[in-house]
Design an enzyme around this catalytic site. Structure first.
Site, PDB file in Angstrom:
ATOM      1  N   ASN A  22       0.832  -1.209   0.000  1.00 41.96           N
ATOM      2  CA  ASN A  22       0.000   0.000   0.000  1.00 41.96           C
ATOM      3  C   ASN A  22       0.864   1.256   0.000  1.00 41.96           C
ATOM      4  O   ASN A  22       0.543   2.234  -0.666  1.00 41.96           O
ATOM      5  CB  ASN A  22      -0.959  -0.004   1.195  1.00 41.96           C
ATOM      6  N   ARG A  57       4.822  -1.189  27.229  1.00 45.69           N
ATOM      7  CA  ARG A  57       3.940  -0.726  26.158  1.00 45.69           C
ATOM      8  C   ARG A  57       3.644   0.776  26.275  1.00 45.69           C
ATOM      9  O   ARG A  57       3.629   1.493  25.281  1.00 45.69           O
ATOM     10  CB  ARG A  57       2.630  -1.536  26.223  1.00 45.69           C
ATOM     11  N   ASN A 115      -7.052   4.925   7.889  1.00 45.76           N
ATOM     12  CA  ASN A 115      -6.602   3.542   7.873  1.00 45.76           C
ATOM     13  C   ASN A 115      -7.222   2.833   6.680  1.00 45.76           C
ATOM     14  O   ASN A 115      -8.343   3.125   6.292  1.00 45.76           O
ATOM     15  CB  ASN A 115      -7.065   2.856   9.176  1.00 45.76           C
ATOM     16  N   HIS A 126      -8.534  -0.867   5.580  1.00 46.26           N
ATOM     17  CA  HIS A 126      -8.870  -2.172   6.142  1.00 46.26           C
ATOM     18  C   HIS A 126      -9.353  -3.084   5.004  1.00 46.26           C
ATOM     19  O   HIS A 126     -10.171  -2.659   4.186  1.00 46.26           O
ATOM     20  CB  HIS A 126      -9.961  -2.030   7.210  1.00 46.26           C
ATOM     21  N   ASP A 138     -10.892   6.480  14.897  1.00 42.57           N
ATOM     22  CA  ASP A 138     -11.351   7.085  16.154  1.00 42.57           C
ATOM     23  C   ASP A 138     -10.933   6.197  17.331  1.00 42.57           C
ATOM     24  O   ASP A 138     -10.090   5.313  17.152  1.00 42.57           O
ATOM     25  CB  ASP A 138     -12.860   7.401  16.115  1.00 42.57           C
ATOM     26  N   GLU A 139     -11.522   6.412  18.498  1.00 46.01           N
ATOM     27  CA  GLU A 139     -11.056   5.729  19.717  1.00 46.01           C
ATOM     28  C   GLU A 139     -11.221   4.210  19.637  1.00 46.01           C
ATOM     29  O   GLU A 139     -10.550   3.474  20.343  1.00 46.01           O
ATOM     30  CB  GLU A 139     -11.824   6.182  20.962  1.00 46.01           C
ATOM     31  N   ASP A 169     -11.434   0.185  13.997  1.00 49.32           N
ATOM     32  CA  ASP A 169     -12.155   0.110  12.711  1.00 49.32           C
ATOM     33  C   ASP A 169     -13.555   0.710  12.778  1.00 49.32           C
ATOM     34  O   ASP A 169     -14.457   0.275  12.050  1.00 49.32           O
ATOM     35  CB  ASP A 169     -12.261  -1.357  12.240  1.00 49.32           C
TER      36      ASP A 169
HETATM   37  C1  GAR Z   1      -3.191  -4.763   3.805  1.00 45.16           C
HETATM   38  O1  GAR Z   1      -4.018  -5.741   3.231  1.00 45.16           O
HETATM   39  C2  GAR Z   1      -3.989  -3.887   4.754  1.00 45.16           C
HETATM   40  O2  GAR Z   1      -5.284  -3.645   4.290  1.00 45.16           O
HETATM   41  C3  GAR Z   1      -3.990  -4.728   5.984  1.00 45.16           C
HETATM   42  O3  GAR Z   1      -2.675  -5.236   6.066  1.00 45.16           O
HETATM   43  C4  GAR Z   1      -2.156  -5.395   4.734  1.00 45.16           C
HETATM   44  C5  GAR Z   1      -0.814  -4.709   4.637  1.00 45.16           C
HETATM   45  O4  GAR Z   1      -0.194  -4.983   3.404  1.00 45.16           O
HETATM   46  N1  GAR Z   1      -4.362  -3.972   7.144  1.00 45.16           N
HETATM   47  C6  GAR Z   1      -5.096  -4.458   8.152  1.00 45.16           C
HETATM   48  O5  GAR Z   1      -5.478  -5.613   8.202  1.00 45.16           O
HETATM   49  C7  GAR Z   1      -5.449  -3.450   9.238  1.00 45.16           C
HETATM   50  N2  GAR Z   1      -6.438  -3.970  10.121  1.00 45.16           N
HETATM   51  P1  GAR Z   1       0.977  -4.076   2.851  1.00 45.16           P
HETATM   52  O6  GAR Z   1       2.040  -3.964   3.941  1.00 45.16           O
HETATM   53  O7  GAR Z   1       1.497  -4.835   1.662  1.00 45.16           O
HETATM   54  O8  GAR Z   1       0.411  -2.735   2.473  1.00 45.16           O
END
Ligand code: GAR
Length: 208
Positions: free
Chosen positions: A14, A66, A108, A110, A147-148, A151
């Site tokens: 991404n 953390r 984000n 998802h 947000d808080e 997703d």
């Molecule tokens: C992507 O599919 C993204 O949508 C997902 O992780 C992958 C990262 O791939 N994100 C989540 O699941 C967030 N909850 P990438 O490092 O090749 O972009």
């Protein structure tokens, strides 16, 4: 000019789509000022390096607990002070303090059609495993404001992708990336940079 920081944890496809879109002019009015990874081994860092974009690692392993890691992440972002923070496969729950500091300015991607297959435990391949197990015929991807809660923020863009007979989680993941994620995320950034998509406080006003 929108200054955007991109946060990553893994392969960074991404991130690559964003970098390519900035270079080709599909994203305009935007500078990627920083790529930050929690994972020192993330290939995304190499992609940033190849594109000549500043990149750094902030690993939870370098902190005693953390809370210290979360404080350091928030402070690093405050010091950078980008207009927009893009979570591009960033598999760290964003600290509440950071969400407050950048209200409406964190987005984000998802890999499902929210509100399906999202929330705690749904990330990466697990999302596609669950979608196939449930037998959905359509899945897709969503870009939303963070947000808080996990997703749950206002949805900015969504795109549906067909599930095909014989799909494995890996095949479905790849199709959703190609047809939805790599299109939607650059398009959301360009929309925000050019005033077509509301963000900040306005993102919440629009959703209510
Ligand atoms: C992507 O599919 C993204 O949508 C997902 O992780 C992958 C990262 O791939 N994100 C989540 O699941 C967030 N909850 P990438 O490092 O090749 O972009």
């Amino acid at each position: 000019m929108l200054r955007a920081a991109v946060l990553v944890s893994g392969g960074g496809t991404n991130l690559q789509a964003i970098l390519d879109a900035v270079r080709s002019g599909k994203i305009t009015n935007t500078e990627i000022s920083l790529v930050l990874s929690n994972n020192p081994g993330a290939y995304a860092l190499k992609r940033a390096e190849n594109a000549g974009v500043p990149h750094e690692v902030l690993s939870p392993d370098s902190f005693p607990d953390r809370a210290s890691f979360e404080r350091a992440l928030t402070e690093r972002m405050q010091a950078e002070n980008p207009d927009l923070i893009v979570l591009a496969g960033f598999l760290v729950k964003i600290p509440a303090e950071m969400i407050r500091a950048f209200r409406g300015r964190i987005i984000n991607i998802h890999p499902s059609l929210i509100p399906s297959f999202c929330g705690r435990g749904f990330y990466g391949l697990k999302v596609h495993e669950a979608a196939l197990k449930r037998g959905v015929k359509v899945s897709g991807a969503t870009v939303h404001i963070v947000d808080e809660n996990l997703d749950s923020g206002p949805i900015l863009l969504q795109k549906a992708v067909e599930v095909k007979p014989g799909d494995t989680p890996e095949i479905l993941q790849r199709r959703i990336m190609e047809q939805a994620e790599w299109v939607l995320l650059p398009s959301a950034i360009d929309g925000i940079a050019n005033g077509r998509i509301p963000y900040g406080e306005a993102a919440f006003a629009e959703a209510e």
